[in-house]
Design an enzyme around this catalytic site. Structure first.
Site, mmCIF file in Angstrom:
data_model
loop_
_atom_site.group_PDB
_atom_site.id
_atom_site.type_symbol
_atom_site.label_atom_id
_atom_site.label_comp_id
_atom_site.label_asym_id
_atom_site.label_seq_id
_atom_site.Cartn_x
_atom_site.Cartn_y
_atom_site.Cartn_z
ATOM 1 N N GLY A 39 5.565 -6.885 7.436
ATOM 2 C CA GLY A 39 6.915 -6.375 7.246
ATOM 3 C C GLY A 39 6.988 -5.223 6.265
ATOM 4 O O GLY A 39 5.984 -4.614 5.887
ATOM 5 N N CYS A 40 8.201 -4.964 5.802
ATOM 6 C CA CYS A 40 8.509 -3.722 5.093
ATOM 7 C C CYS A 40 7.896 -3.590 3.703
ATOM 8 O O CYS A 40 7.830 -2.486 3.169
ATOM 9 C CB CYS A 40 10.021 -3.560 4.995
ATOM 10 S SG CYS A 40 10.836 -3.354 6.592
ATOM 11 N N PHE A 41 7.460 -4.686 3.096
ATOM 12 C CA PHE A 41 6.860 -4.567 1.756
ATOM 13 C C PHE A 41 5.398 -4.151 1.807
ATOM 14 O O PHE A 41 4.793 -3.812 0.788
ATOM 15 C CB PHE A 41 6.985 -5.884 0.974
ATOM 16 C CG PHE A 41 6.236 -7.043 1.572
ATOM 17 C CD1 PHE A 41 4.877 -7.215 1.336
ATOM 18 C CD2 PHE A 41 6.889 -7.981 2.364
ATOM 19 C CE1 PHE A 41 4.176 -8.285 1.881
ATOM 20 C CE2 PHE A 41 6.204 -9.058 2.911
ATOM 21 C CZ PHE A 41 4.843 -9.212 2.672
#
EC number: 2.3.1.74
Length: 265
Positions: A39-41
């Site tokens: 995901g985005c992290f």
């Protein structure tokens, strides 16, 4: 290249790390690390892992690749999951790559940024804030309404942990590379920390041009910042400043923090 880190939302066997090794003609014994569904992290995660590998393996050169096809989350509207529309409006596909090492070879290797310190943490009381699930319907995406609030509530603590040892408490005195989860997150972070609008200029530029490309975003922003710094005739790759921060936010809610030091142009 001694090590290869690949991060993607796609799933294949053998993975994209294998495909890249063959495509680029890397040595068959290159040490590969495949990261799926982060995901985005994860733009911060790949840098943290690459930093550890480079520092603990003399002569290591780590190729980092983030390749995200967020279009796999796209589907028709759902009465039960209206939040999915937010992701579909923000997301975009993108890929980026860089090489991480330590002890650069003089006159040959010219670093763009230096990674000084990294950390990862789970924000308190944030379970279920951002979820993705691979199901029969494909990859689904859900988020709570208050994700911007959770991020802005926890960012000051992460900054204090990162910059207090450096004697830095004015966060307008550093350059910013923040994962552009969406305009609402950036707005609340700016408000919480009283940041000047120009601090998020590179971040907002990438969001506007390419959308939220998950893990690849912060690598795009690094490139945008160093190119713009050179074009504007500034002294360093970090908008003329010495110190900076890179933030990744994503499922968990997980926060990745990387303290960066710019390089003289």
């Amino acid at each position: 290249i001694t090590h290869l880190i690949v991060c993607t939302t796609s799933v294949d066997m053998p993975g994209a790390d294998y495909q890249l090794t063959k495509l680029l003609g890397l040595r068959p014994y290159v040490k590969r690390y495949m990261m799926y569904q982060q995901g985005c992290f994860a733009g911060g995660t790949v840098l943290r892992l690459a930093k550890d590998l480079a520092e603990n393996n003399k002569g290591a050169r780590v190729l980092v690749v983030c390749s995200e096809v967020t279009a796999v989350t796209f589907r028709g509207p759902s009465d039960t999951h209206l939040d999915s529309l937010v992701g579909q409006a923000l997301f975009g596909d993108g890929a980026a790559a860089l090489i991480v090492g330590s002890d650069p070879v003089p006159e040959i290797e010219k670093p763009i940024f230096e990674m000084v310190w990294t950390a990862q943490t789970i924000a308190p009381d944030s379970e279920g804030a951002i979820d993705g699930h691979l199901r029969e319907a494909g990859l689904t995406f859900h988020l709570l309404k208050d994700v911007p609030g959770i991020v802005s509530k926890n960012i000051n603590k992460a900054l204090v942990e990162a910059f207090e040892p450096l004697g830095i408490s004015d966060y307008n005195s550093i350059f910013w590379i923040a994962h552009p989860g969406g305009p609402a997150i950036l707005d609340q972070v700016e408000q919480k920390l009283a940041l000047k609008p120009e601090k998020m200029k590179a971040t907002r530029e990438v969001l506007s041009e390419y959308g939220n490309m998950s893990s690849a975003c912060v690598l795009f922003i690094l490139d945008e910042m160093r190119k713009k710094s050179a074009q504007d005739g500034l002294k360093t790759t970090g908008e003329g400043l010495e110190w900076g921060v890179l933030f990744g936010f994503g499922p968990g809610l997980t926060i990745e923090t990387v303290v960066l030091r710019s390089v003289t142009i």
